[in-house]
Design an enzyme around this catalytic site. Structure first.
Site, PDB file in Angstrom:
ATOM      1  N   ASN A  29       0.849  -1.185   0.000  1.00  0.00           N
ATOM      2  CA  ASN A  29       0.000   0.000   0.000  1.00  0.00           C
ATOM      3  C   ASN A  29       0.885   1.236   0.000  1.00  0.00           C
ATOM      4  OD1 ASN A  29      -2.494   1.485   0.248  1.00  0.00           O
ATOM      5  ND2 ASN A  29      -2.007   1.842   2.402  1.00  0.00           N
ATOM      6  N   SER A  61       4.648   7.108   2.072  1.00  0.00           N
ATOM      7  CA  SER A  61       5.236   5.850   2.531  1.00  0.00           C
ATOM      8  C   SER A  61       4.652   4.676   1.756  1.00  0.00           C
ATOM      9  CB  SER A  61       4.941   5.630   4.021  1.00  0.00           C
ATOM     10  OG  SER A  61       5.248   6.759   4.803  1.00  0.00           O
ATOM     11  N   HIS A 114       0.740   5.362   1.272  1.00  0.00           N
ATOM     12  CA  HIS A 114      -0.016   6.247   2.157  1.00  0.00           C
ATOM     13  C   HIS A 114       0.604   7.640   2.116  1.00  0.00           C
ATOM     14  CE1 HIS A 114      -2.707   7.263   5.440  1.00  0.00           C
ATOM     15  NE2 HIS A 114      -1.692   7.836   6.065  1.00  0.00           N
ATOM     16  N   ASP A 136      -2.747   1.037   8.096  1.00  0.00           N
ATOM     17  CA  ASP A 136      -1.588   1.877   7.778  1.00  0.00           C
ATOM     18  C   ASP A 136      -0.417   1.606   8.727  1.00  0.00           C
ATOM     19  OD1 ASP A 136      -3.043   3.093   5.729  1.00  0.00           O
ATOM     20  OD2 ASP A 136      -3.804   4.664   7.042  1.00  0.00           O
TER      21      ASP A 136
END
Length: 217
Positions: free
Chosen positions: A111, A140, A113, A149
């Protein structure tokens, strides 16, 4: 995985600018990354048009048609696994994923972020950085775990917050960095250099620091 193509499935909900960065990067000579499919939970997600323009398979799975998160995630896993990817990439996928989904793809789910994690998990990250008077901000890439997260960091891009920055201007500059570091992390994974170990993210067999690999453009 060296020598092989790494098939990637991208999940998104919106415009797909990070998808476009991945598509562009994967077209480079010698790239081992192949975006195999793009799946959206919204039929109007512009990222689907980006994928179709690049000749990439697309699918829509509307979460509103399911009775709860677990049912949606089960259908999503079945759809993803039909493409047999080595890596699943979240690119603005606005759904909180169930623990079962995250565990199913452990070590092969990334992912991005828009903050310097662990700061500002969740939404409105640019305004929160400004409200806090931060001198630096950024984005990030991390492996996804069951903590929102909160998975091990792979790479962060750090930019200076300018005195006249607004949330919008900060977002634009952070987006430019996202488009650099996300393809980088995916490339590392595809080349067999990046993996998730018991203690966290490993690059070339060496543990990455808690902050991940830092880039200061």
């Amino acid at each position: 995985m060296p020598g092989d193509t790494c098939d990637v499935v991208v999940l998104l909900s919106g415009s797909g600018s990070n998808l476009q960065a991945l598509i562009d990067s994967s077209a480079a000579p010698g790239s081992k990354v192949r975006v195999r499919a793009v799946i959206a939970n919204r039929a109007d997600a512009y990222g689907l048009q980006r994928a179709e323009a690049a000749g990439i398979a697309t699918a829509v799975l509307d979460h509103k048609g399911f009775d709860g998160r677990d049912a949606f995630d089960a259908a999503l896993m079945a759809l993803i696994d039909g493409f047999a990817p080595q890596l699943v990439v979240l690119a603005g996928f606005m759904r909180i994923l169930s623990g079962g989904f995250v565990r199913h793809y452990q070590g092969r789910l990334l992912n991005i972020h828009p903050s310097l994690l662990p700061l500002y998990k969740g939404l409105h990250t640019h305004q929160r950085a400004l409200d806090a008077g931060d001198a630096e901000h950024g984005c990030s890439v991390h492996f996804v775990t069951e903590e929102l997260d909160g998975g091990p960091l792979v790479v962060q891009a750090v930019i200076a917050v300018e005195p006249d920055d607004t949330a919008q201007s900060l977002a634009q500059r952070v987006h430019r960095q996202e488009h650099q570091i996300y393809p980088l992390a995916v490339r590392w994974f595809a080349e067999g250099r990046l993996r998730l170990g018991e203690e966290g993210a490993l690059l070339d067999g060496q543990p990455l620091p808690a902050s991940g690999h830092l880039i200061r453009p």
